[in-house]
Design an enzyme around this catalytic site. Structure first.
Site, PDB file in Angstrom:
ATOM      1  N   LYS A  87       0.820  -1.258  -0.145  1.00  0.00           N
ATOM      2  CA  LYS A  87      -0.147  -0.153   0.019  1.00  0.00           C
ATOM      3  C   LYS A  87       0.688   1.165  -0.085  1.00  0.00           C
ATOM      4  O   LYS A  87       1.913   1.142  -0.544  1.00  0.00           O
ATOM      5  CB  LYS A  87      -1.041  -0.012   1.266  1.00  0.00           C
ATOM      6  CG  LYS A  87      -1.707  -1.136   1.346  1.00  0.00           C
ATOM      7  CD  LYS A  87      -2.782  -1.217   2.219  1.00  0.00           C
ATOM      8  CE  LYS A  87      -3.672  -2.623   2.083  1.00  0.00           C
ATOM      9  NZ  LYS A  87      -4.866  -2.891   2.751  1.00  0.00           N
TER      10      LYS A  87
ATOM     11  N   HIS B 176      -7.871  -2.882  -6.722  1.00  0.00           N
ATOM     12  CA  HIS B 176      -7.831  -3.188  -5.179  1.00  0.00           C
ATOM     13  C   HIS B 176      -9.059  -2.388  -4.690  1.00  0.00           C
ATOM     14  O   HIS B 176      -9.375  -1.047  -5.084  1.00  0.00           O
ATOM     15  CB  HIS B 176      -6.744  -2.706  -4.501  1.00  0.00           C
ATOM     16  CG  HIS B 176      -6.939  -2.901  -3.083  1.00  0.00           C
ATOM     17  ND1 HIS B 176      -7.023  -2.333  -2.072  1.00  0.00           N
ATOM     18  CD2 HIS B 176      -6.054  -3.925  -2.370  1.00  0.00           C
ATOM     19  CE1 HIS B 176      -7.177  -2.894  -0.865  1.00  0.00           C
ATOM     20  NE2 HIS B 176      -6.368  -3.934  -0.987  1.00  0.00           N
TER      21      HIS B 176
ATOM     22  N   GLU C  75      -9.534  -0.435  -2.152  1.00  0.00           N
ATOM     23  CA  GLU C  75      -9.028   0.931  -1.726  1.00  0.00           C
ATOM     24  C   GLU C  75      -9.115   1.888  -3.105  1.00  0.00           C
ATOM     25  O   GLU C  75      -9.409   3.157  -3.270  1.00  0.00           O
ATOM     26  CB  GLU C  75      -7.711   1.066  -1.015  1.00  0.00           C
ATOM     27  CG  GLU C  75      -7.815   0.452   0.205  1.00  0.00           C
ATOM     28  CD  GLU C  75      -6.584  -0.181   0.907  1.00  0.00           C
ATOM     29  OE1 GLU C  75      -5.564  -0.086   0.343  1.00  0.00           O
ATOM     30  OE2 GLU C  75      -6.839  -0.761   1.740  1.00  0.00           O
TER      31      GLU C  75
ATOM     32  N   GLU D 217     -10.936 -10.607  -1.926  1.00  0.00           N
ATOM     33  CA  GLU D 217     -10.731  -9.680  -0.493  1.00  0.00           C
ATOM     34  C   GLU D 217     -12.006  -9.077  -0.145  1.00  0.00           C
ATOM     35  O   GLU D 217     -12.294  -8.047  -0.550  1.00  0.00           O
ATOM     36  CB  GLU D 217      -9.682  -8.692  -0.705  1.00  0.00           C
ATOM     37  CG  GLU D 217      -8.347  -9.095  -1.227  1.00  0.00           C
ATOM     38  CD  GLU D 217      -7.235  -8.049  -0.913  1.00  0.00           C
ATOM     39  OE1 GLU D 217      -6.337  -8.292  -0.253  1.00  0.00           O
ATOM     40  OE2 GLU D 217      -7.509  -6.929  -1.533  1.00  0.00           O
TER      41      GLU D 217
ATOM     42  N   GLY E 253      -7.784  -5.074   6.828  1.00  0.00           N
ATOM     43  CA  GLY E 253      -6.835  -4.029   7.783  1.00  0.00           C
ATOM     44  C   GLY E 253      -7.742  -3.997   9.062  1.00  0.00           C
ATOM     45  O   GLY E 253      -7.380  -3.437   9.873  1.00  0.00           O
TER      46      GLY E 253
ATOM     47  N   SER F 162      -6.484  -9.291   6.208  1.00  0.00           N
ATOM     48  CA  SER F 162      -6.130  -9.766   7.450  1.00  0.00           C
ATOM     49  C   SER F 162      -5.397 -11.189   7.582  1.00  0.00           C
ATOM     50  O   SER F 162      -5.702 -11.953   8.639  1.00  0.00           O
ATOM     51  CB  SER F 162      -7.237  -9.721   8.540  1.00  0.00           C
ATOM     52  OG  SER F 162      -7.720  -8.283   8.738  1.00  0.00           O
TER      53      SER F 162
ATOM     54  N   GLY G 288      -1.646  -7.615   3.237  1.00  0.00           N
ATOM     55  CA  GLY G 288      -1.392  -5.983   3.518  1.00  0.00           C
ATOM     56  C   GLY G 288      -0.496  -6.056   4.564  1.00  0.00           C
ATOM     57  O   GLY G 288       0.753  -6.101   4.610  1.00  0.00           O
TER      58      GLY G 288
HETATM   59  P1  PGA Z   1      -4.653  -6.682   5.169  1.00  0.00           P
HETATM   60  O1  PGA Z   1      -4.679  -5.993   3.566  1.00  0.00           O
HETATM   61  O2  PGA Z   1      -3.822  -7.939   5.166  1.00  0.00           O
HETATM   62  O3  PGA Z   1      -3.971  -5.691   6.051  1.00  0.00           O
HETATM   63  O4  PGA Z   1      -6.046  -6.833   5.620  1.00  0.00           O
HETATM   64  C1  PGA Z   1      -4.940  -6.949   2.610  1.00  0.00           C
HETATM   65  C2  PGA Z   1      -5.129  -5.985   1.254  1.00  0.00           C
HETATM   66  O5  PGA Z   1      -5.667  -4.939   1.259  1.00  0.00           O
HETATM   67  O6  PGA Z   1      -4.834  -6.512   0.212  1.00  0.00           O
END
Ligand code: PGA
Length: 249
Positions: A12, A95, A97, A167, A173, A213, A234
């Site tokens: 990220k 993604h 985000e 995901e 996260g 996660s 992540g």
């Molecule tokens: P995370 O993020 O492992 O921190 O939950 C995963 C991702 O967004 O690819």
């Protein structure tokens, strides 16, 4: 044919170039693996130093995004040819985000997926439902739509080499990992969707990751599921834990 597992870090917007090189050095002895493909998805400015730092190792580098035009007046964007020339092999696309904060649509992501293949980059296309969608019982409908639009005009030969990362947004996260049964159910559904769009051989070859996660404690159980071919990681990709995830067995 058994699918090779693929474990990819998604850094990220973390790690300055000098921090990135230091992290690669720290992880070097920890991420060695004979049977898992290891990828670091890194910020654009870290690509060149990270490609240099992983030379001679088993690690490949991914970009976290890319634009779908060849070149020109697109201030601030990065082209597929730039990534290829810098030594990048994979590109994370769509993604959640990017879909949320930067308003990327399935149609945009489809253009990027097609461009990635045109340039010989392997897309890691992300999909996933919100908590609200899961509660409404439309998870699989939503994901099938993301996959079907994202892969429009992608050939079977291309799709075979692709990676899809499932995901669930509510698991990213948050420390709220999907259970291995929940993750498997959707990853299996994605494989069935690919079989409908193409054929069983394509569905058998495409690699489907789980992300959200993933950590050193839950990777083994998740990756043992029949339709989960590794993870997109992540937070835990920025720590020594990433080595444990790669060597989850
Ligand atoms: P995370 O993020 O492992 O921190 O939950 C995963 C991702 O967004 O690819």
């Amino acid at each position: 044919m058994a699918r090779r597992k693929i474990v990819a870090g998604n850094w990220k917007m973390n790690m300055t170039p000098s921090e990135a090189v230091a992290l690669v050095e720290t992880l070097k002895p920890l991420v060695q693996s004979e049977d898992v493909d290891v990828v670091y998805g890194v910020p654009a400015i870290d690509i060149i130093p990270v490609v240099e730092a992983v030379k001679g190792t088993n690690v490949a580098v991914a970009a976290e995004n890319m634009y779908f035009e060849e070149k020109g007046a697109y201030t601030g964007e990065i082209s597929p040819a730039m990534l290829v020339d810098a030594g990048v092999k994979y590109v994370i696309l769509g993604h959640s985000e990017r879909r949320d904060y930067f308003k990327e649509t399935d149609a945009d992501i489809n253009k990027k997926v097609l461009k990635a293949f045109e340039h010989g980059l392997t897309p890691i296309m992300c999909c996933g439902e919100s908590l609200e969608q899961r509660q409404q019982g439309i998870t699989m409908d939503w994901i099938r739509q993301q996959v079907k639009i994202g892969f429009q005009n992608v050939t079977a030969d291309q799709a075979k080499t692709a990676v899809i990362a499932y995901e669930p947004i509510w698991a990213i996260g948050t420390g709220m990992t999907a259970t291995s049964e929940q993750a498997e159910e959707v990853c299996k559904g994605i494989r069935e969707c690919i079989a409908e769009m193409y054929d069983d051989a394509t569905a058998a070859e495409i690699r489907i990751q789980y992300g959200g996660s993933v950590n050193a404690g839950n990777a083994a159980e998740l990756f043992a599921m029949p339709d989960i071919d590794g993870g997109l990681v992540g937070g835990a990709s920025l720590k020594a834990d990433f080595g444990k995830i790669v060597n989850y067995k």
